[in-house]
Motif scaffolding. Structure first.
Motif, PDB file in Angstrom:
ATOM      1  N   SER A 295       0.923  -1.207   0.169  1.00  0.00           N
ATOM      2  CA  SER A 295      -0.170   0.058   0.067  1.00  0.00           C
ATOM      3  C   SER A 295       0.995   1.194  -0.124  1.00  0.00           C
ATOM      4  N   CYS A 296       1.982   1.127   0.703  1.00  0.00           N
ATOM      5  CA  CYS A 296       2.717   2.359   0.915  1.00  0.00           C
ATOM      6  C   CYS A 296       3.595   2.851  -0.458  1.00  0.00           C
ATOM      7  N   ALA A 297       3.764   1.717  -1.194  1.00  0.00           N
ATOM      8  CA  ALA A 297       4.377   2.076  -2.641  1.00  0.00           C
ATOM      9  C   ALA A 297       3.414   2.443  -3.512  1.00  0.00           C
ATOM     10  N   PHE A 298       2.231   2.040  -3.322  1.00  0.00           N
ATOM     11  CA  PHE A 298       1.238   2.373  -4.261  1.00  0.00           C
ATOM     12  C   PHE A 298       0.708   3.826  -4.227  1.00  0.00           C
ATOM     13  N   VAL A 299       0.858   4.503  -3.057  1.00  0.00           N
ATOM     14  CA  VAL A 299       0.503   5.768  -2.799  1.00  0.00           C
ATOM     15  C   VAL A 299       1.689   6.653  -2.912  1.00  0.00           C
ATOM     16  N   CYS A 300       2.966   6.482  -2.828  1.00  0.00           N
ATOM     17  CA  CYS A 300       4.014   7.215  -2.871  1.00  0.00           C
ATOM     18  C   CYS A 300       4.195   8.025  -4.214  1.00  0.00           C
ATOM     19  N   PRO A 301       4.267   9.469  -4.068  1.00  0.00           N
ATOM     20  CA  PRO A 301       4.057  10.228  -5.124  1.00  0.00           C
ATOM     21  C   PRO A 301       5.773  10.247  -5.783  1.00  0.00           C
ATOM     22  N   SER A 302       6.758   9.772  -5.111  1.00  0.00           N
ATOM     23  CA  SER A 302       8.051   9.749  -5.555  1.00  0.00           C
ATOM     24  C   SER A 302       8.385   8.425  -6.280  1.00  0.00           C
ATOM     25  N   LYS A 303       7.290   7.382  -6.098  1.00  0.00           N
ATOM     26  CA  LYS A 303       7.482   6.201  -6.793  1.00  0.00           C
ATOM     27  C   LYS A 303       8.465   5.331  -6.170  1.00  0.00           C
ATOM     28  N   ARG A 304       8.954   5.427  -4.991  1.00  0.00           N
ATOM     29  CA  ARG A 304       9.895   4.891  -4.365  1.00  0.00           C
ATOM     30  C   ARG A 304       9.606   3.413  -4.047  1.00  0.00           C
ATOM     31  N   PRO A 305      10.694   2.350  -4.392  1.00  0.00           N
ATOM     32  CA  PRO A 305      10.412   0.914  -4.228  1.00  0.00           C
ATOM     33  C   PRO A 305      10.363   0.694  -2.613  1.00  0.00           C
ATOM     34  N   ILE A 306       9.524   1.147  -1.840  1.00  0.00           N
ATOM     35  CA  ILE A 306       9.457   1.072  -0.555  1.00  0.00           C
ATOM     36  C   ILE A 306       9.238  -0.301   0.146  1.00  0.00           C
ATOM     37  N   VAL A 307       8.676  -1.272  -0.820  1.00  0.00           N
ATOM     38  CA  VAL A 307       8.540  -2.747  -0.127  1.00  0.00           C
ATOM     39  C   VAL A 307      10.279  -3.304  -0.637  1.00  0.00           C
ATOM     40  N   GLN A 308      10.600  -2.941  -1.478  1.00  0.00           N
ATOM     41  CA  GLN A 308      11.907  -3.599  -1.825  1.00  0.00           C
ATOM     42  C   GLN A 308      13.157  -3.136  -1.027  1.00  0.00           C
ATOM     43  N   PHE A 309      12.889  -2.125  -0.407  1.00  0.00           N
ATOM     44  CA  PHE A 309      13.848  -1.712   0.589  1.00  0.00           C
ATOM     45  C   PHE A 309      13.641  -2.275   1.793  1.00  0.00           C
ATOM     46  N   ILE A 310      12.358  -2.659   2.230  1.00  0.00           N
ATOM     47  CA  ILE A 310      12.008  -2.899   3.414  1.00  0.00           C
ATOM     48  C   ILE A 310      12.120  -4.572   3.370  1.00  0.00           C
ATOM     49  N   ARG A 311      12.060  -5.436   2.362  1.00  0.00           N
ATOM     50  CA  ARG A 311      12.416  -6.721   2.019  1.00  0.00           C
ATOM     51  C   ARG A 311      13.905  -6.826   2.156  1.00  0.00           C
ATOM     52  N   LEU A 312      14.689  -6.146   1.586  1.00  0.00           N
ATOM     53  CA  LEU A 312      16.096  -6.132   1.914  1.00  0.00           C
ATOM     54  C   LEU A 312      16.640  -5.941   3.059  1.00  0.00           C
ATOM     55  N   ALA A 313      16.173  -4.964   3.920  1.00  0.00           N
ATOM     56  CA  ALA A 313      16.359  -4.744   5.379  1.00  0.00           C
ATOM     57  C   ALA A 313      16.077  -6.060   6.169  1.00  0.00           C
ATOM     58  N   LYS A 314      15.039  -6.752   5.992  1.00  0.00           N
ATOM     59  CA  LYS A 314      14.618  -7.847   6.477  1.00  0.00           C
ATOM     60  C   LYS A 314      15.511  -9.073   6.317  1.00  0.00           C
ATOM     61  N   SER A 315      16.004  -9.193   4.895  1.00  0.00           N
ATOM     62  CA  SER A 315      16.781 -10.276   4.523  1.00  0.00           C
ATOM     63  C   SER A 315      18.193 -10.296   5.148  1.00  0.00           C
ATOM     64  N   LEU A 316      18.601  -9.105   5.554  1.00  0.00           N
ATOM     65  CA  LEU A 316      20.012  -8.678   6.028  1.00  0.00           C
ATOM     66  C   LEU A 316      20.154  -8.694   7.612  1.00  0.00           C
ATOM     67  N   THR A 317      18.828  -8.924   8.222  1.00  0.00           N
ATOM     68  CA  THR A 317      18.650  -8.822   9.601  1.00  0.00           C
ATOM     69  C   THR A 317      18.076  -9.874  10.201  1.00  0.00           C
ATOM     70  N   LYS A 318      17.767  -9.998  11.381  1.00  0.00           N
ATOM     71  CA  LYS A 318      17.036 -10.756  12.265  1.00  0.00           C
ATOM     72  C   LYS A 318      16.030 -10.405  13.286  1.00  0.00           C
ATOM     73  N   PRO A 319      15.007 -11.177  13.353  1.00  0.00           N
ATOM     74  CA  PRO A 319      13.887 -10.264  14.153  1.00  0.00           C
ATOM     75  C   PRO A 319      14.523 -10.265  15.536  1.00  0.00           C
TER      76      PRO A 319
END
Length: 203
Positions: A179-203
């Motif tokens: 939803s965040c990327a859908f409404v972003c006026p700058s067309k930022r790949p927000i979800v991809q950045f979040i996925r990247l951070a998740k893949s390189l860290t642990k909960p």
């Protein structure tokens, strides 16, 4: 994204699942979709392993949209042929839905137990966002986030390589609805950045 587990639990029971590593069981709830419930029944009653699943094949770029019972391991290319092939030039083939799905790099990839659908978008319907702008701090992503998170901060920190800092904003509470990327006026790949951070860290 009312089909999301935490959203369903909150809407139906009023209970809020605690942040990770919290689970629905912590508030006395177990959520199963229909496909999983059927697979458990067939395994317990007939000893049948999970070897097939229903896959929805849809989109303006497919000749005959269909719901198919597909063997796990079947190639996406064969499923496309079964549905009459592409209607014109296919711009993108997406595994999953329009919000949470991801573009397939090739049609020679197999269906997995997590493949729920195949979406075919014609070339004229594809938006090629090769460049994205900086975050303008408009707050739209924060307003739209169903989990009440700050996607802008998580994506900015991830973009700069500060993955551990992104965890301070409840990174693992994000279920990547898009939803965040859908409404972003700058067309930022927000979800991809979040996925990247998740893949390189642990909960």
């Amino acid at each position: 994204p009312q089909g999301a587990e935490k959203m369903l639990i909150k809407a139906i029971t009023g209970r809020k699942v605690p942040p990770p590593p919290g689970l629905p069981m912590d508030v006395g709830v177990v959520v199963q979709n229909v496909g999983t419930a059927l697979a458990v029944y067939e395994a317990a009653r007939y000893g049948k392993p999970l070897i097939e699943r229903v896959v929805a094949v849809t989109g303006e770029g497919i000749s005959n949209p269909s719901n198919l019972m597909v063997k796990i391991g079947a190639l996406v290319s064969d499923i496309i042929k079964e549905c009459g092939g592409f209607r014109g030039d296919a711009g993108k083939v997406i595994s999953g839905g329009p919000m949470m799905g991801f573009a397939l790099p090739s049609l020679d990839v197999p269906v997995t137990k997590g493949t729920s659908g195949i979406l075919v978008i014609p070339e004229e319907g594809v938006i090629h966002a090769y460049k994205f702008g900086p975050c303008i701090r408009c707050g739209r992503c924060i307003d739209i986030c169903p989990m009440g998170l700050m996607p802008s901060m998580m994506s900015i920190l991830s973009e700069k390589g500060h993955y551990e800092d992104a965890k301070e904003y409840n990174l693992f509470d994000c279920f990547e609805c898009g939803s965040c990327a859908f409404v972003c006026p700058s067309k930022r790949p927000i979800v991809q950045f979040i996925r990247l951070a998740k893949s390189l860290t642990k909960p």
